[in-house]
Write a protein that holds these residues in place. Structure first.
Motif, PDB file in Angstrom:
ATOM      1  N   ASP A  15       0.831  -1.196   0.000  1.00 18.80           N
ATOM      2  CA  ASP A  15       0.000   0.000   0.000  1.00 18.80           C
ATOM      3  C   ASP A  15       0.868   1.250   0.000  1.00 18.80           C
ATOM      4  O   ASP A  15       1.864   1.326   0.722  1.00 18.80           O
ATOM      5  CB  ASP A  15      -0.902  -0.020   1.234  1.00 18.80           C
ATOM      6  CG  ASP A  15      -1.883   1.122   1.243  1.00 18.80           C
ATOM      7  OD1 ASP A  15      -2.337   1.523   0.154  1.00 18.80           O
ATOM      8  OD2 ASP A  15      -2.195   1.621   2.342  1.00 18.80           O
ATOM      9  N   ASP A  16       0.504   2.229  -0.811  1.00 17.17           N
ATOM     10  CA  ASP A  16       1.292   3.462  -0.930  1.00 17.17           C
ATOM     11  C   ASP A  16       1.353   4.256   0.367  1.00 17.17           C
ATOM     12  O   ASP A  16       2.287   5.008   0.588  1.00 17.17           O
ATOM     13  CB  ASP A  16       0.718   4.363  -2.026  1.00 17.17           C
ATOM     14  CG  ASP A  16       0.983   3.810  -3.404  1.00 17.17           C
ATOM     15  OD1 ASP A  16       1.962   3.054  -3.563  1.00 17.17           O
ATOM     16  OD2 ASP A  16       0.204   4.131  -4.332  1.00 17.17           O
ATOM     17  N   TYR A  17       0.364   4.114   1.212  1.00 18.39           N
ATOM     18  CA  TYR A  17       0.287   4.922   2.427  1.00 18.39           C
ATOM     19  C   TYR A  17       0.669   4.149   3.685  1.00 18.39           C
ATOM     20  O   TYR A  17       0.452   4.630   4.786  1.00 18.39           O
ATOM     21  CB  TYR A  17      -1.125   5.493   2.568  1.00 18.39           C
ATOM     22  CG  TYR A  17      -1.497   6.342   1.385  1.00 18.39           C
ATOM     23  CD1 TYR A  17      -0.910   7.586   1.197  1.00 18.39           C
ATOM     24  CD2 TYR A  17      -2.393   5.891   0.432  1.00 18.39           C
ATOM     25  CE1 TYR A  17      -1.221   8.374   0.106  1.00 18.39           C
ATOM     26  CE2 TYR A  17      -2.716   6.669  -0.667  1.00 18.39           C
ATOM     27  CZ  TYR A  17      -2.132   7.906  -0.820  1.00 18.39           C
ATOM     28  OH  TYR A  17      -2.431   8.675  -1.903  1.00 18.39           O
ATOM     29  N   SER A  18       1.242   2.988   3.534  1.00 19.64           N
ATOM     30  CA  SER A  18       1.661   2.209   4.703  1.00 19.64           C
ATOM     31  C   SER A  18       2.955   2.787   5.276  1.00 19.64           C
ATOM     32  O   SER A  18       3.720   3.450   4.581  1.00 19.64           O
ATOM     33  CB  SER A  18       1.872   0.747   4.315  1.00 19.64           C
ATOM     34  OG  SER A  18       2.996   0.631   3.477  1.00 19.64           O
ATOM     35  N   PRO A  19       3.209   2.541   6.558  1.00 19.92           N
ATOM     36  CA  PRO A  19       4.461   3.034   7.158  1.00 19.92           C
ATOM     37  C   PRO A  19       5.712   2.477   6.478  1.00 19.92           C
ATOM     38  O   PRO A  19       6.724   3.167   6.365  1.00 19.92           O
ATOM     39  CB  PRO A  19       4.371   2.565   8.605  1.00 19.92           C
ATOM     40  CG  PRO A  19       2.925   2.374   8.863  1.00 19.92           C
ATOM     41  CD  PRO A  19       2.328   1.955   7.553  1.00 19.92           C
ATOM     42  N   LYS A  22       6.370   4.468   3.306  1.00 20.95           N
ATOM     43  CA  LYS A  22       6.920   5.781   3.632  1.00 20.95           C
ATOM     44  C   LYS A  22       8.390   5.675   4.017  1.00 20.95           C
ATOM     45  O   LYS A  22       9.218   6.490   3.625  1.00 20.95           O
ATOM     46  CB  LYS A  22       6.124   6.407   4.772  1.00 20.95           C
ATOM     47  CG  LYS A  22       6.567   7.782   5.113  1.00 20.95           C
ATOM     48  CD  LYS A  22       5.713   8.393   6.195  1.00 20.95           C
ATOM     49  CE  LYS A  22       6.214   9.795   6.506  1.00 20.95           C
ATOM     50  NZ  LYS A  22       5.445  10.426   7.559  1.00 20.95           N
ATOM     51  N   ARG A  25      10.451   5.122   0.871  1.00 31.60           N
ATOM     52  CA  ARG A  25      10.536   6.318   0.034  1.00 31.60           C
ATOM     53  C   ARG A  25      11.469   7.370   0.622  1.00 31.60           C
ATOM     54  O   ARG A  25      12.268   7.971  -0.087  1.00 31.60           O
ATOM     55  CB  ARG A  25       9.153   6.953  -0.119  1.00 31.60           C
ATOM     56  CG  ARG A  25       8.373   6.509  -1.296  1.00 31.60           C
ATOM     57  CD  ARG A  25       7.195   7.420  -1.557  1.00 31.60           C
ATOM     58  NE  ARG A  25       6.395   7.701  -0.373  1.00 31.60           N
ATOM     59  CZ  ARG A  25       5.365   6.978   0.044  1.00 31.60           C
ATOM     60  NH1 ARG A  25       5.017   5.907  -0.630  1.00 31.60           N
ATOM     61  NH2 ARG A  25       4.686   7.306   1.119  1.00 31.60           N
ATOM     62  N   ASN A  26      11.375   7.592   1.914  1.00 38.84           N
ATOM     63  CA  ASN A  26      12.098   8.698   2.534  1.00 38.84           C
ATOM     64  C   ASN A  26      13.526   8.365   2.939  1.00 38.84           C
ATOM     65  O   ASN A  26      14.335   9.264   3.126  1.00 38.84           O
ATOM     66  CB  ASN A  26      11.341   9.210   3.759  1.00 38.84           C
ATOM     67  CG  ASN A  26      10.039   9.856   3.367  1.00 38.84           C
ATOM     68  OD1 ASN A  26       9.900  10.355   2.260  1.00 38.84           O
ATOM     69  ND2 ASN A  26       9.079   9.844   4.269  1.00 38.84           N
TER      70      ASN A  26
END
Length: 66
Positions: A15-19, A22, A25-26
């Motif tokens: 999921d794109d919004y899972s921890p 994130k 990505r970061n």
């Protein structure tokens, strides 16, 4: 988000919004490992711990630690 396991090169979708997404990505230094590889490595690590040949080297905090 599509991610690739660093060990077996299996491509998964998370999921794109899972921890986890994130974090990946970061912080590019973090890598993704699929569930099968994670279970295999943790199982072998536990087996090495049980055999007594596993030593965890940690930095020395005080003189009395050694």
């Amino acid at each position: 988000m599509r991610v690739k396991c660093v060990i077996c090169d299996k491509i998964d979708k998370i999921d794109d919004y899972s921890p986890l997404a994130k974090k990946l990505r970061n912080r590019p230094i973090h890598t993704y490992m699929c569930d099968e590889c994670n279970e295999r490595i943790s199982g072998r690590t536990e087996a090495r711990k049980a055999s007594g040949n596993f030593r965890l080297y940690r930095p020395k905090k005080t003189e009395n630690d050694w």
